[in-house]
Design a protein around this motif. Sequence first.
Motif, PDB file in Angstrom:
ATOM      1  N   LYS A 627       0.840  -1.196   0.000  1.00  0.00           N
ATOM      2  CA  LYS A 627       0.000   0.000   0.000  1.00  0.00           C
ATOM      3  C   LYS A 627       0.879   1.251   0.000  1.00  0.00           C
ATOM      4  O   LYS A 627       1.936   1.272   0.623  1.00  0.00           O
ATOM      5  N   ASP A 628       0.436   2.279  -0.676  1.00  0.00           N
ATOM      6  CA  ASP A 628       1.158   3.547  -0.675  1.00  0.00           C
ATOM      7  C   ASP A 628       0.639   4.389   0.492  1.00  0.00           C
ATOM      8  O   ASP A 628      -0.438   4.975   0.415  1.00  0.00           O
ATOM      9  N   TYR A 629       1.392   4.430   1.574  1.00  0.00           N
ATOM     10  CA  TYR A 629       0.938   5.060   2.812  1.00  0.00           C
ATOM     11  C   TYR A 629       1.106   6.575   2.770  1.00  0.00           C
ATOM     12  O   TYR A 629       2.102   7.103   2.267  1.00  0.00           O
ATOM     13  N   THR A 630       0.128   7.267   3.333  1.00  0.00           N
ATOM     14  CA  THR A 630       0.259   8.699   3.576  1.00  0.00           C
ATOM     15  C   THR A 630       0.821   8.891   4.987  1.00  0.00           C
ATOM     16  O   THR A 630       0.882   7.948   5.785  1.00  0.00           O
ATOM     17  N   GLU A 631       1.210  10.131   5.306  1.00  0.00           N
ATOM     18  CA  GLU A 631       1.691  10.392   6.669  1.00  0.00           C
ATOM     19  C   GLU A 631       0.580  10.140   7.687  1.00  0.00           C
ATOM     20  O   GLU A 631       0.837   9.628   8.778  1.00  0.00           O
ATOM     21  N   ARG A 632      -0.670  10.446   7.330  1.00  0.00           N
ATOM     22  CA  ARG A 632      -1.788  10.181   8.237  1.00  0.00           C
ATOM     23  C   ARG A 632      -1.907   8.680   8.520  1.00  0.00           C
ATOM     24  O   ARG A 632      -2.175   8.267   9.646  1.00  0.00           O
ATOM     25  N   ASP A 633      -1.681   7.856   7.478  1.00  0.00           N
ATOM     26  CA  ASP A 633      -1.719   6.395   7.670  1.00  0.00           C
ATOM     27  C   ASP A 633      -0.637   5.953   8.655  1.00  0.00           C
ATOM     28  O   ASP A 633      -0.868   5.099   9.516  1.00  0.00           O
ATOM     29  N   ILE A 634       0.532   6.554   8.519  1.00  0.00           N
ATOM     30  CA  ILE A 634       1.634   6.203   9.420  1.00  0.00           C
ATOM     31  C   ILE A 634       1.306   6.617  10.846  1.00  0.00           C
ATOM     32  O   ILE A 634       1.564   5.869  11.797  1.00  0.00           O
ATOM     33  N   MET A 635       0.693   7.784  11.007  1.00  0.00           N
ATOM     34  CA  MET A 635       0.359   8.255  12.353  1.00  0.00           C
ATOM     35  C   MET A 635      -0.648   7.331  13.032  1.00  0.00           C
ATOM     36  O   MET A 635      -0.614   7.153  14.257  1.00  0.00           O
ATOM     37  N   THR A 636      -1.546   6.719  12.275  1.00  0.00           N
ATOM     38  CA  THR A 636      -2.524   5.810  12.886  1.00  0.00           C
ATOM     39  C   THR A 636      -1.869   4.537  13.410  1.00  0.00           C
ATOM     40  O   THR A 636      -2.447   3.844  14.250  1.00  0.00           O
TER      41      THR A 636
END
Length: 718
Positions: A627-636
């Motif tokens: 998956k191509d993660y966004t910074e918001r995805d990483i924060m979760t």
Amino acid sequence: MIGCCRATMERLMNLWRGSAETHYRLHVVTGDRRGAGTDANVYVILHDLQGRASQPISLNRVFTNDNERGSTTTMELRAECGIAGPVARVEVWRDNFADLSIIGSALQYIFNRHTKRGSSAWFLDRVEVEEVKVSPGQDDAPVTVHRGKSGGRLWVFPLQRWVAAHKHYTIHLHDCFLPQHDPHPETREEDIRLKRREYSYEQKVEDGPAQIENLPSDEKFSEEYYWTFASEKISLLAKTKLIEWTTTKWSTLESMRSVYKKSLGEPGCIDVWKTDRWFGLQRLQGVNPQVIRLCKAIPENLDVTEETVSGLLEDLTLAEALEKNKIFLCDLEITDNLKCKDDRELCSPLALFYLQKNNELMPVAIQLKQKKGPENPVYTPKDPPNTWLVAKMFYNNAEAQHHQALTHLGYTHLLMEGVVICTHRNLSPSHPLFKLMAPHFLFLLAINTRGLEKLVSLGGWVDTCMTQGVKGIFELMKRGFDRWRFDREGQVEKELEARGVLDPEILPYYPYRDDAIPLYNVIKKYVNKVVRHHYDTPEKLADDWELKWWREELVKARDNNGVGLQNVPGNDKDGFTSVEEVVDVVTAIIATCSLGHAAANFQQYEQYAFVPNYPGILMGRVPTEKKDYTERDIMTLLPDKRMTLDIMVITKLLSSRGTNSLGNFEMQYLYDPVGVEAAEEFRKDLKKLSLDMKKSNIDRQWKFDWLDPDIVPNSISV
């Protein structure tokens, strides 16, 4: 003096006396243990080499509170005290009387606390007798100590035991005997019987390590150490409290980063944690530098082909890189199918690294689970940056569980707990090996007991702030203890050799290896000198029954009142069969309690505190697709603010040093000339090694000073 005529003997004794009159100064040193002081009446008798004895000497002076905890009581003895010449042994005893003390103008009754040893307990560290020369006619003048061959000598009689009321203790010079040479074997055997009742094994976790059943009072923290530790925790909590009152969740990585300068300080990784170079350095000088190994062939369960890593190996093919010893592997299969708290999911990754021409170790592939399959892709630096970053974070999450369960807690704290118990149960305090190892056991049982109660318990720090939780950490320990071998993991060079990374030609930049080996060898040199002195003939080794008991219990199964160490040298019939075997075992124990723990412990804040760098916990499931993660995805994926602050505080606390630097012993046990000389050489060697390490750090890719002898403590006390 065999064959010496009476005239010669008298002449030698006259030379000893010299022209000045000989007096003695008697120092009685009370131990710094809880409840170690006494208000009882204490008496000492001195015995010289000629068999003469002094009159009983009272150590209780009027209106003086003598023999308090950690104190030294000194008495001046005149020449006519009844002895002459060197002192050979001392006799000590006390009664059970509680004195009246005058404080100011008021009389106060001092009632002694009742302990399990009886009232008015007293821990005698040592008795020192100092030779003092006094010029004629100056008996009442201040005396001058002349140190040298002809005067000012000091004789030390260490007891380092609790003194029971009305029992006479005879202490010989230096009190350092193998059991077959002890002039008081009955007393020695009684000491061991008492220790075996006080130091009992218990497996508090099924199939788990050998632990202490009940913490003996002697093993508890000193009040000074306890309050220093507690106040440090309070201070750290106060520094992070204001941050907790704001939002409960971090919004961005930058918002998370901003709190460190305002509170406990920025870890050094905070600017580089995303880079592949840093990910490679973590394997070589992080908190868990004992996982990486040389890879000679790609494992069958790792789905890596030439195509997978094409363009990542400079101008080499994968086959060529393997042939040239340029490929390295970290395989955490030991975490596979680990049952974690609340069914949290933990990966069991394999990570492949390539050694570049500039000798930098770079990651080239990560597979997060052990079995190949469509839902277990292989991640590489060719993937989108955040996809690759998340794969590295999940790898580090698994390695963090391995680090805490095995490299740190399991293979240092808990493995050595069994060794400490075994040593107390089988080696008398008069045994030279006990005296050699004892400084490295300081506070170990206390920190383990407190750590398990506060950190490794249901609802504690490990349970809430690590993916595995208490359920997983003890299961991982069981797996690791079954694999640990003395002749591999127990010895630095053999452990490195087993992973194929001992040779600097194979892996040129490896700070852990390059510092651990010389430090281990300095420890071994120290141990070798002491051990070979006491076992200078094969008969002394063969006749030492305490040493046989000790080895027997070290290898005995954990479920049968033993420590359960595997592949300890020697055999069941004879015990240790050579001095080299004894040296290896004692060296490994001291090294584990010092350099082994230092390497695994003291940079925990640097690695864990900024959670994305080395996450003890991630909140999402293990990825099954690229998956191509966004910074918001990483924060979760990251823990909330409260948990992050807990991680910061605890790892900061764990990264603090508890005891003195290696070789600067809090308590001296060896007083015999060889032991004293060996300790002095040890300190000199450590000082030189420290300078060498400081020079090495100037040219390193990243500073690594965790094995500098100035930083390595004597024992596992935090």
